[in-house]
Design an enzyme around this catalytic site. Structure first.
Site, PDB file in Angstrom:
ATOM      1  N   GLU A 269      -0.322  28.653  11.569  1.00  0.00           N
ATOM      2  CA  GLU A 269       0.806  28.696  12.518  1.00  0.00           C
ATOM      3  C   GLU A 269       2.118  29.121  11.852  1.00  0.00           C
ATOM      4  O   GLU A 269       3.087  28.355  11.797  1.00  0.00           O
ATOM      5  CB  GLU A 269       0.951  27.349  13.223  1.00  0.00           C
ATOM      6  CG  GLU A 269      -0.254  27.023  14.095  1.00  0.00           C
ATOM      7  CD  GLU A 269      -0.065  25.788  14.956  1.00  0.00           C
ATOM      8  OE1 GLU A 269       0.975  25.113  14.828  1.00  0.00           O
ATOM      9  OE2 GLU A 269      -0.960  25.498  15.774  1.00  0.00           O
ATOM     10  N   GLU A 519      -7.419  26.342  17.178  1.00  0.00           N
ATOM     11  CA  GLU A 519      -7.082  24.985  17.590  1.00  0.00           C
ATOM     12  C   GLU A 519      -7.002  24.925  19.107  1.00  0.00           C
ATOM     13  O   GLU A 519      -6.397  25.782  19.738  1.00  0.00           O
ATOM     14  CB  GLU A 519      -5.739  24.538  17.000  1.00  0.00           C
ATOM     15  CG  GLU A 519      -5.739  24.322  15.500  1.00  0.00           C
ATOM     16  CD  GLU A 519      -4.401  23.793  15.003  1.00  0.00           C
ATOM     17  OE1 GLU A 519      -3.635  23.235  15.828  1.00  0.00           O
ATOM     18  OE2 GLU A 519      -4.125  23.941  13.795  1.00  0.00           O
TER      19      GLU A 519
END
Length: 859
Positions: A269, A519
């Site tokens: 991320e 995710e």
């Protein structure tokens, strides 16, 4: 499917039979079968050293500044036998893919260039254990908000010092919000840390400064020099070197690359930091996540220099963020920056030498003329909006800064792991840039992340939602247009949003590469943690129905025609109701020690329950002589092939915990539901390997009704048809399509009620005899298959099938050369209807459960 290459597209070498390929938007095995890889992140607990959850403040800074702590035992304890239990549980849930979480801090916490080889060797041992259980793994160099010391996880503390930051003053300056210091260091109450407030740290000074230097220091901070090189090059070199040291250790193990470890994520991320901000005097309009104090860029810089600043304050409700007033933050003269006294003569105790132009004690962005600390004025509000050498161009972060770093990372990793599948993960919800084919090399995967944001932020499953991704991509002109009311519209919207990822992949990478959502998940502490009995006098304790609906909606969105792989976030071995995942009050683990169901009788094995199921407490097991002569193991039913690794572990381990014993005595249903939260949402049927191309799958959780459609062409045969014209196997070893059939949904009555009467109305010829599964292949369009594990009605449009443990194997004809493609369908339902065991019934079952007999002691 196109033929599987005989030679590697990256190296030109002949491919081994275990190599997984990325072709036609799918993963393929060496036989050309389509693999749908689904699994879990292992683990959210790896963000910090053992016994160092984010709420603990004692020694937080001191230990790190002394060289840090090792991460041995993360994600699994290899010493107490619990690793086998955890991995067996994950395998029994149908997962085949692990996203393996490891942090830069775990690799290099002692200082620049000082690597923790003991931890790397431990990691190799865990990976070998994962391989024993048949998992494929991709490695995740994980970070959130850069580091534990800036409110998240990832980098060691010395990287913050290298960037001129003093993390001991972050709380005072609101440079970040630290869980262990909330709301103040002197009056810390970490239990009151608001849900998801940590994610707003991406828009605060520490993270914005750190990511700006990491990705674009050469362009925007040329005065920031360490050891004679720009801070961007210095940081990126250390990060990539650390990951490559781990990759070398895994390579040198000799039996893990490609057989188990199939690929690598880039840094988790990634964030833009300040890069791309159009005006530092305003909150960027794309910053939709606003909760608590919400500083602009210039306000963060002023706070970092100790100024007293009035900030807007937001609350996040069911309709999104809402400004509710202002809050004044006064650092009382403390600054977020190191002073000159911290590095006498520009030399750090960590060993680096700072460049002369990088003066400590003053904001580095003031040194670059972005603002004036004496007046507090922003002098160049658009400083980060344009590249320094192209002032007429707007910055595109993923193209200009993320991609070059990713390319260098890929080059270094592939020098060690030539056949690595590179998982491509740009910033969340941001479409990746166009990636050159010479970087992809035919072995890549698009791996975006996705969460239902409203549910995540509000900790409530709402009757309405919004198309968040559509809003960000300009699909709507107003929030009202993006509103979705009612569960059916919400579920449809989620599936449409996830369909955008396939289009992202096609536009930027091409049609060749698959999608795995890195995710996806849902919080379990919904509605004031009422499922833990914290509200309403404990009325809803154990009721995860809202969580099940939310998680089912998200995972169902990966089905249909999307057919995405995924790794659910997360599995934490030491999850607790009080502290959740142990990190920033997050609570997304599919498993919790606190949700293990206790037995109601005086059970000699109960003492080992928690210890063998978590790595927190010391092991207190019952000693059992290993080997087939053990009286407990002698009573074990013939093993379920999908759980054979657990069977082996039980034979080889002197420890037999209560959860493991549930399996050893034949009760796989109890083993797979004990400690699980909303397992019916995530233990869901899906095709693990398909001959031909799966075009659609659907699963209705309420009715346990699974449907699948597959298109088969002549070229899909692995060199020969799977069936001859008379319907018999051409030879033993003909490859079937394989579908995971979860015991959680399709358990036989014999498994659910071991002490009850045998199920009625089952055709005698289809009943399982003494084996754990039905082996006879059925040449029928529909039939009932009953085994010791599952009880299913199966309908196929063509072919024959069998149940083998938790796997349905389906053989069907492949059309001969020159023929048109054919479409086949499969439907699976539970013969007696969906399992509807109430919480009261489960409690009664637990109360009367007799582990010595593997049955209910009360008739």
């Amino acid at each position: 499917m196109p033929p599987v290459p005989t030679h590697s597209p990256t190296t030109g070498a002949p491919v081994p039979p275990h190599l997984i390929h990325t072709l036609s938007g799918h993963f393929l095995d060496s036989h050309g079968r389509v693999l749908l890889l689904r699994g879990i992140n292992l683990s959210g607990g790896a963000k910090a050293p053992p016994d160092r959850p984010s709420w603990k403040r004692d020694g937080f800074f001191d230990l790190a500044e002394e060289g840090g702590e090792n991460f041995l035992g993360r994600p699994l304890d290899l010493e107490d036998g619990s690793a086998d239990v955890h991995l067996a549980r994950l395998r029994g849930w149908g997962f085949t893919l692990l996203r393996y979480v490891v942090t830069w801090e775990a690799l290099e916490h002692a200082g620049p260039g000082k690597y923790d080889y003991e931890f790397m060797d431990y990691t190799v041992r865990v990976l070998r254990k994962c391989k024993e259980y048949g998992f494929k793994v991709y490695m995740d160099p994980h970070q959130d908000i850069w580091s534990r010391f800036s409110g998240g996880s990832g980098a060691p503390i010395w990287t913050l010092h290298a960037c001129g930051l003093q993390p001991r003053h972050f709380t005072a300056t609101h440079a970040t919000l630290l869980h262990c210091e909330h709301p103040t260091p002197k009056e810390a109450d970490p239990q009151s840390f608001p849900a998801m407030i940590w994610s707003t740290d991406y828009q605060r000074l520490a993270a914005q400064h750190l990511f700006a230097l990491f990705f674009a220091g050469r362009d925007f901070a040329p005065k920031c020099v360490l050891d004679g090189v720009n801070i961007q090059d210095w940081l990126q070199r250390h990060f990539v070197d650390a990951v490559c040291k781990l990759a070398e250790r895994i390579r040198d193990a000799g039996d893990l690359l490609d057989e188990c470890v199939i690929g690598w994520d880039p840094i988790n991320e990634p964030s833009e930091g300040f890069i791309g901000h159009a005006d530092l005097r305003e909150v960027p309009k794309e910053q939709t996540l606003r909760k608590g104090t919400c500083p602009t860029g210039i306000q963060s810089l002023r706070l970092g220099m100790g100024d007293r600043v009035e900030l807007d304050y937001y609350e996040f409700g069911s309709m999104g963020p809402r400004r509710t007033g202002t809050v004044t933050v006064d650092p009382k003269g403390r600054t977020a920056w190191l002073s000159e006294d911290d590095e006498p003569g520009g030399v750090s105790t960590w060993g680096w030498t700072r460049g002369e132009e990088w003066k400590l004690g003053i904001c580095p962005w003031a040194l670059h003329g972005v603002w004036d600390p004496s007046s507090g004025l922003c002098l160049r509000p658009d400083y980060f909006a344009h590249p320094r050498d192209r002032p007429d161009k707007d910055v595109v972060f993923v193209r200009d800064y993320w991609l070059p770093h990713w390319q260098e990372y890929v080059r270094r990793i592939r020098a060690i792991h030539p056949e690595a599948i590179m998982f491509i993960q740009p910033p969340v919800f941001v479409r990746p840039p166009v990636i050159p084919a010479e970087d992809l090399k035919g072995r890549a995967c698009y791996s975006p992340h996705y969460y239902d944001g409203l549910t995540l932020m509000t900790r409530h499953w709402n009757w309405y939602n919004a198309d968040a991704l559509g809003l960000l991509r300009g699909k709507y002109t107003s929030m009202l247009q993006a509103l979705k009311v009612g569960e059916s519209m919400i579920r449809r919207s989620l599936r449409e949003q996830l369909a955008m990822f396939r289009e992202d992949c096609r536009l930027t990478m091409g049609d060749q590469y698959p999608v795995v959502i890195g995710e996806i998940g849902t919080p379990f502490d919904m509605d004031g943690r009422r499922a833990y009995g914290y509200t309403d006098g404990g009325k809803y304790k154990g009721d995860f129905s809202a969580q099940q609906r939310a998680l089912d909606a998200s995972l169902s969105a990966t089905d249909g025609a999307n057919l995405h792989g995924y790794t659910v976030w997360t599995y934490v071995t030491d999850h607790s109701h009080e502290w959740g995942d142990g990190w920033n009050m997050e609570d997304l683990s599919l498993y919790s020690v606190d949700d293990l169901r206790p037995t109601g009788r005086d059970n000699p094995y109960a003492s080992g329950l928690a210890s063998a199921s978590s790595s927190v407490t010391s092991l207190s097991p019952v000693q059992v002589q290993p080997g087939p002569t053990s009286p407990l193991l002698a009573r074990q039913l013939p093993p379920d092939p999908s759980m054979s690794a657990l069977s082996l572990a039980l034979h080889n381990s002197p420890y037999l915990s209560l959860p493991a014993m549930d399996y050893a005595t034949g009760n796989l249903y109890r083993f797979l539901t004990n400690g699980a939260r909303a397992p019916r949402a995530f233990a869901r049927p899906y095709p693990t390997a398909t001959v031909g191309r799966p075009t659609e799958i659907e699963f209705d959780i309420a009715s346990a009704d699974f449907r699948m459609t597959v298109v088969v062409r002549p070229e899909d045969a692995p060199g020969k048809p799977l069936l001859t014209e008379d319907g018999d196997d051409e030879e033993d070893g003909a490859l079937p399509t394989e579908v995971y059939i979860p015991v959680v949904h399709y358990a036989s009555e014999a498994l659910l009620r071991r002490g009850d009467k045998k199920p009625k109305n089952v055709p005698p010829k289809l009943r399982s005899r003494s084996s754990f599964f039905t082996r006879s292949r059925l040449n029928a369009s529909s039939a009932t298959l009953v085994s010791a594990l599952v009880d299913v009605d199966v309908q196929v449009s063509e072919g024959k099938f069998e149940i083998d443990g938790q796997t349905l194997k389906w053989w069907y004809p492949v059309p001969p050369p020159g023929s048109d493609e054919v479409t086949y369908t499969l439907r699976v339902r539970r013969r007696l209807g969906p399992i509807k065991m109430t919480r009261e019934e489960e409690a009664y079952w637990d109360k009367c459960w007799d582990p010595d007999q593997g049955a209910c002691a009360v008739s």
